[in-house]
Enzyme design. Structure first.
Site, short mmCIF file in Angstrom:
data_model
loop_
_atom_site.label_atom_id
_atom_site.label_comp_id
_atom_site.label_asym_id
_atom_site.label_seq_id
_atom_site.Cartn_x
_atom_site.Cartn_y
_atom_site.Cartn_z
N HIS A 56 0.84 -1.20 0.00
CA HIS A 56 0.00 0.00 0.00
C HIS A 56 0.88 1.26 0.00
O HIS A 56 0.62 2.22 -0.73
CB HIS A 56 -0.88 0.07 1.26
CG HIS A 56 -1.91 -1.00 1.39
ND1 HIS A 56 -2.06 -1.75 2.54
CD2 HIS A 56 -2.86 -1.44 0.54
CE1 HIS A 56 -3.07 -2.60 2.39
NE2 HIS A 56 -3.57 -2.44 1.17
N LYS B 270 -16.33 -7.27 7.04
CA LYS B 270 -15.36 -8.19 7.68
C LYS B 270 -15.05 -7.71 9.11
O LYS B 270 -15.15 -6.53 9.40
CB LYS B 270 -14.03 -8.17 6.89
CG LYS B 270 -14.13 -8.70 5.49
CD LYS B 270 -12.81 -8.51 4.75
CE LYS B 270 -12.91 -7.46 3.67
NZ LYS B 270 -11.65 -7.06 3.04
N ARG C 258 -2.06 -6.39 -8.15
CA ARG C 258 -0.87 -7.20 -7.85
C ARG C 258 -0.68 -8.30 -8.88
O ARG C 258 0.42 -8.53 -9.35
CB ARG C 258 -1.00 -7.84 -6.46
CG ARG C 258 -0.84 -6.85 -5.33
CD ARG C 258 -1.34 -7.44 -4.04
NE ARG C 258 -2.75 -7.81 -4.17
CZ ARG C 258 -3.53 -8.18 -3.17
NH1 ARG C 258 -3.03 -8.28 -1.97
NH2 ARG C 258 -4.79 -8.47 -3.36
N SER D 155 -2.95 -7.64 3.29
CA SER D 155 -3.18 -7.46 4.74
C SER D 155 -3.60 -8.79 5.36
O SER D 155 -3.17 -9.14 6.46
CB SER D 155 -4.27 -6.42 4.97
OG SER D 155 -3.90 -5.18 4.43
O1 PNS Z 1 -9.03 -2.88 0.14
P1 PNS Z 1 -10.36 -3.43 -0.20
O2 PNS Z 1 -11.00 -4.09 0.98
O3 PNS Z 1 -10.31 -4.33 -1.40
O4 PNS Z 1 -11.29 -2.16 -0.59
C1 PNS Z 1 -12.56 -2.33 -1.12
C2 PNS Z 1 -13.27 -0.95 -1.26
C3 PNS Z 1 -13.27 -0.20 0.05
C4 PNS Z 1 -12.54 -0.14 -2.29
C5 PNS Z 1 -14.71 -1.25 -1.75
O5 PNS Z 1 -15.29 -2.20 -0.92
C6 PNS Z 1 -15.60 -0.01 -1.78
O6 PNS Z 1 -15.39 0.89 -2.55
N1 PNS Z 1 -16.62 0.04 -0.89
C7 PNS Z 1 -17.51 1.15 -0.76
C8 PNS Z 1 -18.93 0.81 -1.20
C9 PNS Z 1 -19.11 1.09 -2.67
O7 PNS Z 1 -18.92 2.18 -3.16
N2 PNS Z 1 -19.51 0.04 -3.40
C10 PNS Z 1 -19.70 0.10 -4.82
C11 PNS Z 1 -18.38 0.01 -5.56
S1 PNS Z 1 -18.41 -1.25 -6.72
#
Ligand code: PNS
Length: 170
Positions: free
Chosen positions: A23, A47, A96, A134
């Site tokens: 990150h 989670k 990645r 993570s």
């Molecule tokens: O690091 P992560 O857990 O893969 O991040 C995922 C994240 C936070 C980017 C994603 O879950 C998100 O954007 N959540 C917010 C809800 C949202 O906007 N959902 C629609 C997007 S498809």
């Protein structure tokens, strides 16, 4: 007279539970592409996290303070609305391996449908960190494995004290 262009603002969203060196590498490179980079932690995560949002924000701040144009924030609800509220025109995500691509593409297309004015920018992870997540860092650490070089030293220290207090039943 040269016209002053608006700041290019990007949001780098994620869970960051905890922030890894993968990150951090992306934050460093992203900070060179944008005038402002806002690292934003999702609050309404399904989670069960190891660290609270406030702890994760503290850990992020400890390592990004060296980049003057990087800020730390958190958000609830739709990512694109959070980005728009900060006048961001880009979302930064790291890729990645090819296995990341399918999920990332799905999110990017959904976000584009919701807000066509906000672009998703994919950055390839540094190959040295392409195996780090993570989730794996937490798993390896909880089983007594060595995670030095995978997370910033300040994060490793926090993980040590978190797992110590957990094993004491705190
Ligand atoms: O690091 P992560 O857990 O893969 O991040 C995922 C994240 C936070 C980017 C994603 O879950 C998100 O954007 N959540 C917010 C809800 C949202 O906007 N959902 C629609 C997007 S498809």
């Amino acid at each position: 007279m040269a016209r002053k262009l608006p700041d290019r603002v990007a949001v780098y969203p994620g869970s960051f539970d905890p922030i890894t060196n993968g990150h951090l590498d992306l934050i460093q490179r992203g900070s060179r592409l944008f005038d402002r980079l806002i690292v934003s932690i999702l609050r309404n995560e399904r989670k069960e996290p190891l660290f609270t949002v406030e702890e994760r924000m503290d850990m992020l701040r400890e390592v990004v303070h060296v980049y003057p144009n990087v800020e730390v924030d958190s958000f609830d609800g739709l990512l694109v609305e959070h980005a728009a509220a900060h006048s961001a025109t880009a979302l930064v995500r790291g890729i990645r391996a090819i296995s990341d691509y399918e999920y990332e593409l799905q999110m990017a297309l959904m976000n584009r449908r919701l807000r066509p004015d906000i672009e998703t920018v994919f950055m390839m992870a540094n190959e040295a960190y392409s195996f780090i997540s993570s989730r794996l860092v937490k798993e390896v650490f909880s089983l007594g494995g060595n995670i030095s070089g995978l997370v910033p030293p300040s994060v490793e220290a926090r993980m040590r004290s978190r797992f110590k207090s957990r094993s004491r039943g705190a």
